[in-house]
Design an enzyme around this catalytic site. Structure first.
Site, PDB file in Angstrom:
ATOM      1  N   SER A  64       0.844  -1.363  -0.142  1.00  0.00           N
ATOM      2  CA  SER A  64       0.025   0.037   0.077  1.00  0.00           C
ATOM      3  C   SER A  64       0.928   1.479   0.307  1.00  0.00           C
ATOM      4  O   SER A  64       0.259   2.352  -0.364  1.00  0.00           O
ATOM      5  CB  SER A  64      -0.924  -0.026   1.255  1.00  0.00           C
ATOM      6  N   LYS A  72       0.684   3.390  -2.914  1.00  0.00           N
ATOM      7  CA  LYS A  72      -0.555   4.135  -3.004  1.00  0.00           C
ATOM      8  C   LYS A  72       0.088   5.688  -2.844  1.00  0.00           C
ATOM      9  O   LYS A  72      -0.800   6.410  -3.824  1.00  0.00           O
ATOM     10  CB  LYS A  72      -1.568   4.055  -2.151  1.00  0.00           C
ATOM     11  N   TYR A  76      -2.467  -2.552 -10.694  1.00  0.00           N
ATOM     12  CA  TYR A  76      -2.559  -2.253  -9.268  1.00  0.00           C
ATOM     13  C   TYR A  76      -1.722  -3.561  -8.442  1.00  0.00           C
ATOM     14  O   TYR A  76      -1.008  -3.224  -7.645  1.00  0.00           O
ATOM     15  CB  TYR A  76      -3.977  -2.195  -8.799  1.00  0.00           C
ATOM     16  N   TYR A  87      -4.426   3.902   7.579  1.00  0.00           N
ATOM     17  CA  TYR A  87      -5.287   3.045   7.556  1.00  0.00           C
ATOM     18  C   TYR A  87      -6.377   3.900   8.555  1.00  0.00           C
ATOM     19  O   TYR A  87      -6.402   4.867   8.759  1.00  0.00           O
ATOM     20  CB  TYR A  87      -5.241   1.568   7.769  1.00  0.00           C
ATOM     21  N   VAL A  98       0.917  -3.486   3.866  1.00  0.00           N
ATOM     22  CA  VAL A  98       0.977  -4.839   4.518  1.00  0.00           C
ATOM     23  C   VAL A  98       2.247  -5.815   4.511  1.00  0.00           C
ATOM     24  O   VAL A  98       2.193  -6.998   4.966  1.00  0.00           O
ATOM     25  CB  VAL A  98      -0.348  -5.870   4.139  1.00  0.00           C
TER      26      VAL A  98
HETATM   27  N1  GLN Z   1      -1.773  -5.225  -2.146  1.00  0.00           N
HETATM   28  C1  GLN Z   1      -2.530  -5.112  -0.822  1.00  0.00           C
HETATM   29  C2  GLN Z   1      -4.158  -4.957  -1.398  1.00  0.00           C
HETATM   30  O1  GLN Z   1      -4.641  -4.260  -2.071  1.00  0.00           O
HETATM   31  C3  GLN Z   1      -2.131  -3.756  -0.603  1.00  0.00           C
HETATM   32  C4  GLN Z   1      -2.905  -3.649   0.862  1.00  0.00           C
HETATM   33  C5  GLN Z   1      -2.096  -2.852   1.847  1.00  0.00           C
HETATM   34  O2  GLN Z   1      -0.395  -2.750   1.972  1.00  0.00           O
HETATM   35  N2  GLN Z   1      -2.722  -2.523   2.825  1.00  0.00           N
HETATM   36  O3  GLN Z   1      -4.805  -5.665  -0.457  1.00  0.00           O
END
Ligand code: GLN
Length: 644
Positions: free
Chosen positions: A101, A104, A225, A277, A295
């Site tokens: 994430s 992002k 993605y 988050y 994650v």
């Molecule tokens: N690739 C992961 C997902 O979309 C990324 C999520 C994350 O790092 N929180 O579930």
């Protein structure tokens, strides 16, 4: 020596700095040498923090992407890259893991760069969602809450797919590589693993498409993605990527601009409100740094203008944030007081040194009547010597103080010792300079770069405005000298014309001399005329007499054309020859105009003194008084400059 610090419920013991001894034989002289190498303070802190937090085994690595579950949970690396491009790293800071994430934030900045703020805001919101990162819910207006949750990130990737077609992923990889300052790669296994199990994200994709958020092929968008989440980075990479945001979009290691400053600010803004988050509120409360976690166990945090931090430790808490990562950030922020809202700027750092011209003068020596004019009218001029970094409150304090001096004829603002003017203060000064023409005071600006039209100076493009509205000088002495001349022209009794001769009787050095002595002196001086530019006195030559400046102006210069002071008619130079007959000249004297001098040789001075000891006594006393005046001037300067 042990010292302990306590933050947020953990207590850490911070041990004394380790000292590494380097020893060996010098190759040149064969002598044995020992050199102490201290660990940099920040690195020592990181070492200690790494050691103390390492034992915390709580949390579990993400397992909803099967490939992530098989990671070694003990891996733990920390890196900080400061905006001068230096990286401090400890532990497993060079081990690669998937960015997840954290991508992002950087892909969002790419979308802003490619499509502009308006288009991006129309597609993706910027409000915290208060829900888990993978929530399948949109705002009432059918936009995802923000780009840091999966729905917003997928919408963001879709924007880039629409814009760049088949090249979308290449573009993302290139830009993330520029952020990291090295060529990044994809972990194919993690990509396949997530692609095979990412139905929840597919559901989000279809929801977005159904809501007309995008009309691209959902599978294609999701592939990009998943790939962007599978880009491999290290904690060190994350620190450099964060430092690039901190550094307003310029990678501090490669020095290359990756994104614009506004984009960096916008990206950090959503990191503050939604980067961690559903923990973002507490994070901002406790850590107070823009950040993004993934994650894969990574976190990048940013202290604007100062550094980027990268942490890697796979075990996650219930909200999906790295347990050790959060601890590192919290400790660092609390120990060094780095919360972005905890600022230390105050108005005291911008209080200028102020004085008026009755206290301090330029280095130009003027004749008696001019000095009297300046003594009487010098208080109509206020000088503000500004220094350091002028911030918003500072510039407000300064402009307010100037406004309070509304009855002054002249205001001097010296920026010579100012290192920087913040953008906020530039705007304050813009408003100020914009309206000064309507005032009766004249504002004089002292700043080298303004005079030279330097575009990268303190004021940037505001130089023109300042030049239109103010008289500008390169140095303070010149500015004060110019104002003195204005005061003399306006208030002085006799208008001094360089063609007029100043009578010998008006010389300060000859003050109180009997008329008969003055006549004797007049018989003993020789008259000398100098053309403009000629050298009247040569430095280091033997001092053979004293010059009474009767008309014109001269400059006292030392070294390679360094101006020390100027002299006007009615003053004298070379006078030290009277007290130190064997001395050599301490400076060059150059005629700035056509100059007329009366020269009294030491020989003649001694001859008069033998016949009339009172003559030399008076001159020496007057010389003492002149030097005393100069000392008083210097002391006033010291007092004014130290009254901070
Ligand atoms: N690739 C992961 C997902 O979309 C990324 C999520 C994350 O790092 N929180 O579930």
């Amino acid at each position: 020596m042990l010292s302990s610090y306590r933050c947020a419920g953990f207590c850490f013991v911070f041990r004394r700095q380790s000292i590494v001894l380097n020893a060996g034989f010098n190759s040149k002289d064969g002598n044995f040498f020992m050199k102490e190498n201290q660990t940099p303070a920040l690195k020592e802190f990181l070492n200690q923090t790494h050691q103390d937090i390492f034992d915390d085994k709580s949390g579990t690595p993400a397992d909803y992407i099967p490939e992530l579950a098989i990671v070694n949970p003990d891996q733990f690396g920390i890196a900080i890259t400061t905006s001068d491009g230096f990286t401090n790293e400890v532990g497993d800071a060079s081990i690669e893991f998937t960015i997840q994430s954290i991508s992002k934030a950087f892909v969002y900045s790419l979308a802003l760069e490619l499509l502009g703020t308006d288009k991006v805001l129309k597609t993706i919101g910027i409000e915290p969602s208060g829900e888990a990162f993978n929530s399948i819910r949109l705002k009432d207006d059918n936009r995802p809450f923000n780009p840091m949750v999966n729905s917003g990130a997928i919408a963001c990737t879709a924007l880039i797919c629409q814009n760049n077609g088949q090249e979308a992923f290449e573009k993302i990889l290139t830009v993330l590589s520029e952020f990291a300052g090295r060529e990044l790669n994809v972990d194919d296994k993690v990509f396949s693993s997530e692609n095979a199990t990412g139905d929840r994200n597919r559901a989000i994709g279809w929801l977005l498409r159904n809501a007309d958020n995008f009309d691209s092929d959902v599978e294609e968008v999701l592939e990009v993605y998943f790939k962007q989440c599978s880009i491999l980075v290290t904690a060190k990479d994350l620190s450099i990527m964060g430092a690039t945001l901190a550094n307003n979009g310029i990678n501090p290691v490669t020095k290359k601009r990756v994104i614009g400053k506004t984009t960096a600010v916008q990206t950090m803004s959503v990191m503050v409100s939604s980067g961690m988050y559903d923990y973002s509120g507490e994070w901002t409360y406790k850590v107070g740094l823009p950040a993004k976690s993934g994650v894969g166990g990574g976190i990048t945090a940013v202290l604007p203008s100062q550094f980027g931090l990268g942490v890697f430790s796979p075990p996650l808490d219930k909200l999906g944030n790295s347990v050790r990562g959060i601890k590192v950030c919290q400790l660092l922020s609390e120990y060094f007081h780095l919360h972005v809202l905890e600022t230390e700027d105050d108005v005291n750092q911008n209080i200028p040194i102020t004085y008026d011209l009755s206290e301090i003068r330029s280095s130009r020596m003027r004749g008696q009547s001019d000095n009297e004019t300046l003594e009487e009218f010098g208080s109509r001029v206020s000088v503000f010597e500004l220094s350091g970094v002028i911030n918003f409150i500072g510039s407000n304090f300064i402009t307010r103080s100037v406004a309070e001096e509304e009855f002054q004829d002249f205001i001097v603002l010296s920026f010579i010792r100012v290192n920087r003017i913040t953008r906020a203060s530039i705007e304050v000064f813009r408003l100020f300079f914009d309206q000064i023409l309507s005032k009766s005071q004249r504002v004089i600006v002292v700043d080298k770069e303004v005079v030279k039209d330097h575009p990268k100076g303190l004021f940037g493009e505001m130089v023109d405005l300042i030049k239109q509205n103010c008289q500008c000088f390169e140095n303070l002495d010149q500015a004060i000298e110019w104002i003195e001349s204005q005061l003399i022209a306006e208030y002085g009794e006799c208008q001094n014309n360089s063609e007029d001769f100043s009578p010998l009787a008006d010389q300060l050095l000859l003050k109180g001399l009997l008329n008969s002595d003055l006549e004797t002196l007049q018989k003993n001086v020789t008259s000398i005329e100098y053309e403009t530019g000629s050298k009247i006195i040569q430095m280091n030559e033997k001092a053979d007499g004293i010059y009474f400046l009767r008309s014109g102006k001269v400059s006292v210069m030392v070294g390679d054309g360094i101006y020390v002071s100027g002299l006007d008619a009615g003053t004298c130079f070379g006078e030290l020859a009277l007290i130190a007959p064997d001395a050599t000249r301490t400076a060059n004297i150059i005629a700035d105009t056509k100059v007329f001098c009366s020269f009294l040789s030491i020989k003649a001075f001694n001859e008069i003194s033998i016949v009339n000891p009172g003559f030399s006594e008076l001159l020496l006393r007057n010389l003492g008084l002149i030097l005393f005046e100069r000392l008083k001037q210097s002391n006033s300067k010291i007092i004014a400059l130290s009254a901070m």
